[in-house]
Design an enzyme around this catalytic site. Structure first.
Site, PDB file in Angstrom:
ATOM      1  N   ILE A 140       0.907  -1.147   0.000  1.00 55.92           N
ATOM      2  CA  ILE A 140       0.000   0.000   0.000  1.00 55.92           C
ATOM      3  C   ILE A 140       0.946   1.197   0.000  1.00 55.92           C
ATOM      4  O   ILE A 140       1.647   1.437   0.984  1.00 55.92           O
ATOM      5  CB  ILE A 140      -0.929   0.021   1.232  1.00 55.92           C
ATOM      6  CG1 ILE A 140      -1.866  -1.185   1.202  1.00 55.92           C
ATOM      7  CG2 ILE A 140      -1.719   1.335   1.269  1.00 55.92           C
ATOM      8  CD1 ILE A 140      -2.720  -1.346   2.442  1.00 55.92           C
ATOM      9  N   PRO A 141       1.027   1.918  -1.116  1.00 55.47           N
ATOM     10  CA  PRO A 141       2.109   2.892  -1.321  1.00 55.47           C
ATOM     11  C   PRO A 141       1.955   4.205  -0.559  1.00 55.47           C
ATOM     12  O   PRO A 141       1.780   5.270  -1.147  1.00 55.47           O
ATOM     13  CB  PRO A 141       2.081   3.104  -2.834  1.00 55.47           C
ATOM     14  CG  PRO A 141       0.641   2.916  -3.197  1.00 55.47           C
ATOM     15  CD  PRO A 141       0.153   1.813  -2.283  1.00 55.47           C
ATOM     16  N   CYS A 142       2.073   4.147   0.752  1.00 50.27           N
ATOM     17  CA  CYS A 142       1.940   5.346   1.577  1.00 50.27           C
ATOM     18  C   CYS A 142       3.025   6.371   1.261  1.00 50.27           C
ATOM     19  O   CYS A 142       2.836   7.564   1.494  1.00 50.27           O
ATOM     20  CB  CYS A 142       1.942   4.985   3.056  1.00 50.27           C
ATOM     21  SG  CYS A 142       3.354   4.016   3.594  1.00 50.27           S
ATOM     22  N   HIS A 143       4.144   5.909   0.696  1.00 48.50           N
ATOM     23  CA  HIS A 143       5.215   6.847   0.344  1.00 48.50           C
ATOM     24  C   HIS A 143       4.788   7.793  -0.778  1.00 48.50           C
ATOM     25  O   HIS A 143       5.394   8.836  -0.966  1.00 48.50           O
ATOM     26  CB  HIS A 143       6.487   6.077  -0.057  1.00 48.50           C
ATOM     27  CG  HIS A 143       6.348   5.238  -1.279  1.00 48.50           C
ATOM     28  ND1 HIS A 143       5.645   4.041  -1.268  1.00 48.50           N
ATOM     29  CD2 HIS A 143       6.789   5.417  -2.538  1.00 48.50           C
ATOM     30  CE1 HIS A 143       5.683   3.514  -2.487  1.00 48.50           C
ATOM     31  NE2 HIS A 143       6.363   4.329  -3.265  1.00 48.50           N
ATOM     32  N   ARG A 144       3.735   7.458  -1.492  1.00 45.39           N
ATOM     33  CA  ARG A 144       3.247   8.295  -2.591  1.00 45.39           C
ATOM     34  C   ARG A 144       2.215   9.320  -2.126  1.00 45.39           C
ATOM     35  O   ARG A 144       1.698  10.089  -2.924  1.00 45.39           O
ATOM     36  CB  ARG A 144       2.633   7.419  -3.683  1.00 45.39           C
ATOM     37  CG  ARG A 144       3.642   6.483  -4.322  1.00 45.39           C
ATOM     38  CD  ARG A 144       3.000   5.584  -5.349  1.00 45.39           C
ATOM     39  NE  ARG A 144       3.975   4.606  -5.828  1.00 45.39           N
ATOM     40  CZ  ARG A 144       3.640   3.396  -6.273  1.00 45.39           C
ATOM     41  NH1 ARG A 144       2.376   3.016  -6.312  1.00 45.39           N
ATOM     42  NH2 ARG A 144       4.590   2.564  -6.679  1.00 45.39           N
TER      43      ARG A 144
END
Length: 187
Positions: A140-144
């Site tokens: 789940i790309p929380c860095h984006r």
């Protein structure tokens, strides 16, 4: 579901040692890289103290290979990876589902995600809390997901915001201001 149903594996990538944990229902935890396998294992087991080290099943092994490719700089889409978010509340699951739609090399903001979920601007803080507690970072790309104005914001993984910036750089996202179009005169 009890913690005893969790298994995990620590593995090396170009970015460092990552950890992954799974249940019969899917991946339950992902630990972003640290410099040492024992550090990664320690961080993973803080969240799942009863998990047992195991050889990953085929679906998890495929995800591990995808993570290795990601940290080697290849474009990787994790949106079809099966995750087990059964221990998360319903609103966080909604936030995570929306975040999974943010593709490679793209970014959004906490406020934009809140708006996409039909919530008011005050829900941006909830989105930020969900990203900080994301059990399967990268997948789940929380860095984006960035703060207002495209600022990097916080990042609860090892290395903090620097790690977030490095992951975005791997994806070709520039967070620095653009170079000036015209050079200044030297007088």
């Amino acid at each position: 579901m009890t913690e005893a149903t969790h298994h995990y594996c620590i593995f090396e990538t170009a970015g460092g040692y990552c950890g992954i944990a799974w249940s019969a229902a899917g991946i339950t935890r992902f630990q972003l890289p640290t410099k040492a396998a024992n550090s990664t294992e320690h961080l993973l087991l803080k969240r799942l103290p009863s998990a047992a080290s195991a050889h990953p099943p085929a679906s998890v092994a495929e995800t591990i290979e995808a993570v290795k490719r990601y940290f080697a700089g290849e474009t990787v889409d994790f949106s079809d990876v099966t995750v087990d978010l059964s221990n998360q509340d319903e609103f966080f699951r909604e936030i995570y589902e929306a975040a999974r739609c943010v593709g490679w090399g793209k970014t959004t903001t906490y406020g934009t995600l809140a708006k996409e979920l039909g919530r008011g601007p005050e829900a941006a803080r909830d989105v930020g809390q969900a990203m900080a507690k994301n059990p399967v970072a990268l997948i789940i790309p929380c860095h984006r997901v960035l703060a207002a104005g495209g600022k990097i914001g916080g990042f609860s993984a090892p290395g903090g915001s620097n790690s977030k910036a490095k992951m975005l750089e791997l994806e070709g996202v520039r967070l620095a201001p653009p170079e000036p179009a015209q050079q200044s005169l030297g007088f």
